[in-house]
Design a protein around this motif. Structure first.
Motif, PDB file in Angstrom:
ATOM      1  N   ARG A   1      34.784  39.097  32.402  1.00 45.06           N
ATOM      2  CA  ARG A   1      35.613  38.191  31.529  1.00 45.06           C
ATOM      3  C   ARG A   1      36.476  37.677  32.234  1.00 45.06           C
ATOM      4  NH1 ARG A   1      33.941  36.032  26.577  1.00 45.06           N
ATOM      5  NH2 ARG A   1      34.660  33.757  26.287  1.00 45.06           N
ATOM      6  N   ILE A   2      37.199  38.828  31.756  1.00 42.88           N
ATOM      7  CA  ILE A   2      38.648  38.416  32.250  1.00 42.88           C
ATOM      8  C   ILE A   2      39.120  37.990  33.748  1.00 42.88           C
ATOM      9  CG2 ILE A   2      40.807  39.701  32.022  1.00 42.88           C
ATOM     10  CD1 ILE A   2      39.871  41.032  29.565  1.00 42.88           C
ATOM     11  N   GLY A   3      38.237  39.144  34.041  1.00 42.80           N
ATOM     12  CA  GLY A   3      38.435  38.511  35.631  1.00 42.80           C
ATOM     13  C   GLY A   3      38.183  37.083  36.255  1.00 42.80           C
ATOM     14  N   LYS A   4      37.413  36.988  35.251  1.00 40.91           N
ATOM     15  CA  LYS A   4      37.503  34.294  35.689  1.00 40.91           C
ATOM     16  C   LYS A   4      38.175  34.095  35.452  1.00 40.91           C
ATOM     17  CE  LYS A   4      32.376  35.118  34.472  1.00 40.91           C
ATOM     18  NZ  LYS A   4      31.073  34.943  34.351  1.00 40.91           N
ATOM     19  N   TRP A   5      39.429  34.627  34.631  1.00 47.53           N
ATOM     20  CA  TRP A   5      40.739  34.086  34.677  1.00 47.53           C
ATOM     21  C   TRP A   5      41.554  33.209  35.669  1.00 47.53           C
ATOM     22  CZ3 TRP A   5      42.874  37.253  29.545  1.00 47.53           C
ATOM     23  CH2 TRP A   5      41.849  36.269  28.246  1.00 47.53           C
ATOM     24  N   LEU A   6      40.944  34.895  36.376  1.00 48.68           N
ATOM     25  CA  LEU A   6      41.814  34.547  37.697  1.00 48.68           C
ATOM     26  C   LEU A   6      41.581  33.544  38.749  1.00 48.68           C
ATOM     27  CD1 LEU A   6      42.477  38.444  38.427  1.00 48.68           C
ATOM     28  CD2 LEU A   6      43.743  36.775  38.363  1.00 48.68           C
TER      29      LEU A   6
ATOM     30  N   ASP B   1      33.778  48.889  41.013  1.00 47.90           N
ATOM     31  CA  ASP B   1      33.658  47.763  40.579  1.00 47.90           C
ATOM     32  C   ASP B   1      34.431  46.719  40.735  1.00 47.90           C
ATOM     33  OD1 ASP B   1      30.988  48.551  38.856  1.00 47.90           O
ATOM     34  OD2 ASP B   1      33.104  50.080  37.902  1.00 47.90           O
ATOM     35  N   PHE B   2      35.386  46.953  41.304  1.00 52.92           N
ATOM     36  CA  PHE B   2      36.283  45.616  42.050  1.00 52.92           C
ATOM     37  C   PHE B   2      35.729  44.867  43.253  1.00 52.92           C
ATOM     38  CE2 PHE B   2      39.357  47.796  39.347  1.00 52.92           C
ATOM     39  CZ  PHE B   2      40.136  46.527  38.406  1.00 52.92           C
ATOM     40  N   SER B   3      34.504  45.432  44.069  1.00 50.61           N
ATOM     41  CA  SER B   3      33.959  45.216  44.979  1.00 50.61           C
ATOM     42  C   SER B   3      34.557  43.488  45.103  1.00 50.61           C
ATOM     43  CB  SER B   3      33.570  46.335  45.539  1.00 50.61           C
ATOM     44  OG  SER B   3      33.439  47.622  45.504  1.00 50.61           O
ATOM     45  N   GLY B   4      33.294  43.362  44.695  1.00 54.63           N
ATOM     46  CA  GLY B   4      33.146  41.958  44.609  1.00 54.63           C
ATOM     47  C   GLY B   4      34.073  40.936  44.268  1.00 54.63           C
ATOM     48  N   TRP B   5      35.402  41.226  43.707  1.00 56.66           N
ATOM     49  CA  TRP B   5      35.968  40.517  43.905  1.00 56.66           C
ATOM     50  C   TRP B   5      37.806  40.360  45.225  1.00 56.66           C
ATOM     51  CZ3 TRP B   5      39.975  41.574  38.991  1.00 56.66           C
ATOM     52  CH2 TRP B   5      39.152  41.476  37.741  1.00 56.66           C
ATOM     53  N   THR B   6      36.830  40.768  45.930  1.00 57.22           N
ATOM     54  CA  THR B   6      37.619  41.005  47.328  1.00 57.22           C
ATOM     55  C   THR B   6      36.853  39.549  47.834  1.00 57.22           C
ATOM     56  OG1 THR B   6      36.026  42.186  48.451  1.00 57.22           O
ATOM     57  CG2 THR B   6      37.644  43.611  47.923  1.00 57.22           C
ATOM     58  N   SER B   7      35.304  39.091  47.766  1.00 58.83           N
ATOM     59  CA  SER B   7      35.490  37.561  48.499  1.00 58.83           C
ATOM     60  C   SER B   7      35.352  36.723  47.510  1.00 58.83           C
ATOM     61  CB  SER B   7      33.336  37.770  48.808  1.00 58.83           C
ATOM     62  OG  SER B   7      33.236  38.253  47.514  1.00 58.83           O
ATOM     63  N   SER B   8      36.346  36.795  45.693  1.00 58.00           N
ATOM     64  CA  SER B   8      36.338  35.444  45.210  1.00 58.00           C
ATOM     65  C   SER B   8      37.139  34.531  46.217  1.00 58.00           C
ATOM     66  CB  SER B   8      37.614  36.289  44.342  1.00 58.00           C
ATOM     67  OG  SER B   8      37.852  35.364  43.354  1.00 58.00           O
TER      68      SER B   8
ATOM     69  N   ILE C   1      43.041  43.091  42.350  1.00 54.80           N
ATOM     70  CA  ILE C   1      42.666  44.454  43.197  1.00 54.80           C
ATOM     71  C   ILE C   1      43.959  45.154  43.300  1.00 54.80           C
ATOM     72  CG2 ILE C   1      41.462  45.486  44.764  1.00 54.80           C
ATOM     73  CD1 ILE C   1      39.281  42.748  45.400  1.00 54.80           C
ATOM     74  N   PRO C   2      44.701  44.769  44.754  1.00 58.20           N
ATOM     75  CA  PRO C   2      45.227  45.958  45.195  1.00 58.20           C
ATOM     76  C   PRO C   2      46.711  46.760  44.092  1.00 58.20           C
ATOM     77  CG  PRO C   2      46.132  44.067  46.182  1.00 58.20           C
ATOM     78  CD  PRO C   2      44.990  44.027  45.512  1.00 58.20           C
ATOM     79  N   VAL C   3      47.002  45.222  42.758  1.00 61.87           N
ATOM     80  CA  VAL C   3      48.068  45.594  42.381  1.00 61.87           C
ATOM     81  C   VAL C   3      47.385  46.303  41.076  1.00 61.87           C
ATOM     82  CG1 VAL C   3      49.330  44.015  40.681  1.00 61.87           C
ATOM     83  CG2 VAL C   3      49.224  43.183  42.917  1.00 61.87           C
ATOM     84  N   THR C   4      46.463  46.221  40.627  1.00 64.39           N
ATOM     85  CA  THR C   4      46.093  46.956  39.016  1.00 64.39           C
ATOM     86  C   THR C   4      46.164  48.452  39.925  1.00 64.39           C
ATOM     87  OG1 THR C   4      44.299  45.166  38.663  1.00 64.39           O
ATOM     88  CG2 THR C   4      43.605  47.311  38.281  1.00 64.39           C
ATOM     89  N   PHE C   5      45.197  48.225  41.526  1.00 60.14           N
ATOM     90  CA  PHE C   5      44.881  49.721  42.148  1.00 60.14           C
ATOM     91  C   PHE C   5      46.629  50.679  41.985  1.00 60.14           C
ATOM     92  CE2 PHE C   5      41.177  48.992  44.704  1.00 60.14           C
ATOM     93  CZ  PHE C   5      40.495  48.759  43.521  1.00 60.14           C
ATOM     94  N   VAL C   6      47.567  50.322  42.429  1.00 60.94           N
ATOM     95  CA  VAL C   6      49.187  50.418  42.387  1.00 60.94           C
ATOM     96  C   VAL C   6      49.722  51.613  41.037  1.00 60.94           C
ATOM     97  CG1 VAL C   6      51.173  49.940  41.707  1.00 60.94           C
ATOM     98  CG2 VAL C   6      50.149  48.661  43.443  1.00 60.94           C
TER      99      VAL C   6
END
Length: 241
Positions: free
Chosen positions: A102-107, A138-145, A154-159
């Motif tokens: 849900r929060i991911g959709k804010w992006l 679980d972030f994999s689906g975000w790569t095609s957003s 994705i990378p900023v969270t991973f940092v």
């Protein structure tokens, strides 16, 4: 007018009352794509955030703050997106995988600059990793957003995970799907992530970069290698054809 509409009006009224064009002008220097902001003193804003949360603690659930966040980020206003991030933190003990999505959709549905994106990543999305609510995969689906901000997230969270000492392998598997991303804002995030990996495990980071140096965006290389010596950086230049 329901309670979320009422609270949104409070937020808007506060920012209109405390708007300052000079603050907007100062902030805008850091946003090449422009910035839609009221222009509010940060200390005054933070104090008001705390007052709102105290005032609303008996009235707003985590679900309410998710609904409120949807509404806040949809305006495109810099400060309102910042409010959404701050408010949802009050429900961090109730975060679930569904909250993550849900929060991911804010992006995709309103957040539109690097500052709001990075604040959400560092203070909110990282919690999902640290508390093992989601896994790196679980972030994999975000790569095609279609949203470059969701991809940058994705990378900023991973940092944040690498800074906490997490092993890089599972994160690198996801990052591989972004290595040919054309957007500089995404490339900068990836480069920063790889620089953090390099600090902990230079060999792993360098082998990864050598694998991708002929195909990935140059901003990735620039950011990933900026702490290396000049001689070491030379290894990651593209081969001249």
């Amino acid at each position: 007018m329901n309670k979320i509409e009422q609270k949104h009006k409070q937020v808007i009224d506060f920012y209109i009352k405390n708007a300052d064009k000079n603050v907007v002008k100062k902030l805008s220097r850091y946003f090449r794509e422009g910035l839609d902001a009221y222009g509010c003193d940060r200390k005054k804003e933070e104090a008001q955030h705390n007052r709102w949360l105290k005032e609303w603690e008996e009235d707003m659930t985590t679900k309410d703050f998710l609904d409120f966040g949807d509404r806040l980020v949809a305006t495109g206003k810099y400060e309102e997106a910042h409010c959404a991030t701050y408010f949802i933190l009050s429900g961090k003990n109730e975060f679930t995988p569904e909250t993550f999505e849900r929060i991911g959709k804010w992006l995709e549905n309103g957040i539109q600059n690097w500052a709001n994106t990075d604040a959400l990543c560092m203070s909110v999305l990282s919690i999902f990793i640290f508390e093992k609510i989601v896994q790196p995969k679980d972030f994999s689906g975000w790569t095609s957003s279609p949203s470059k901000w969701k991809r940058r997230a994705i990378p900023v969270t991973f940092v944040e995970a690498i800074k906490k000492g997490h092993q890089a392998d599972s994160y690198l598997k996801v990052i591989e799907n972004l290595m040919e991303d054309p957007e500089e804002d995404v490339q900068k995030g990836i480069g920063t992530f790889l620089r953090e990996v390099w600090k902990n495990d230079p060999e792993k980071a360098e082998n990864f970069l050598l694998k991708w140096k002929e195909k990935c965006g140059r901003k990735i290389i620039h950011y990933a290698t900026e702490k290396m010596s000049k001689t070491d950086r030379e290894r990651f230049k593209r081969t001249k054809k």
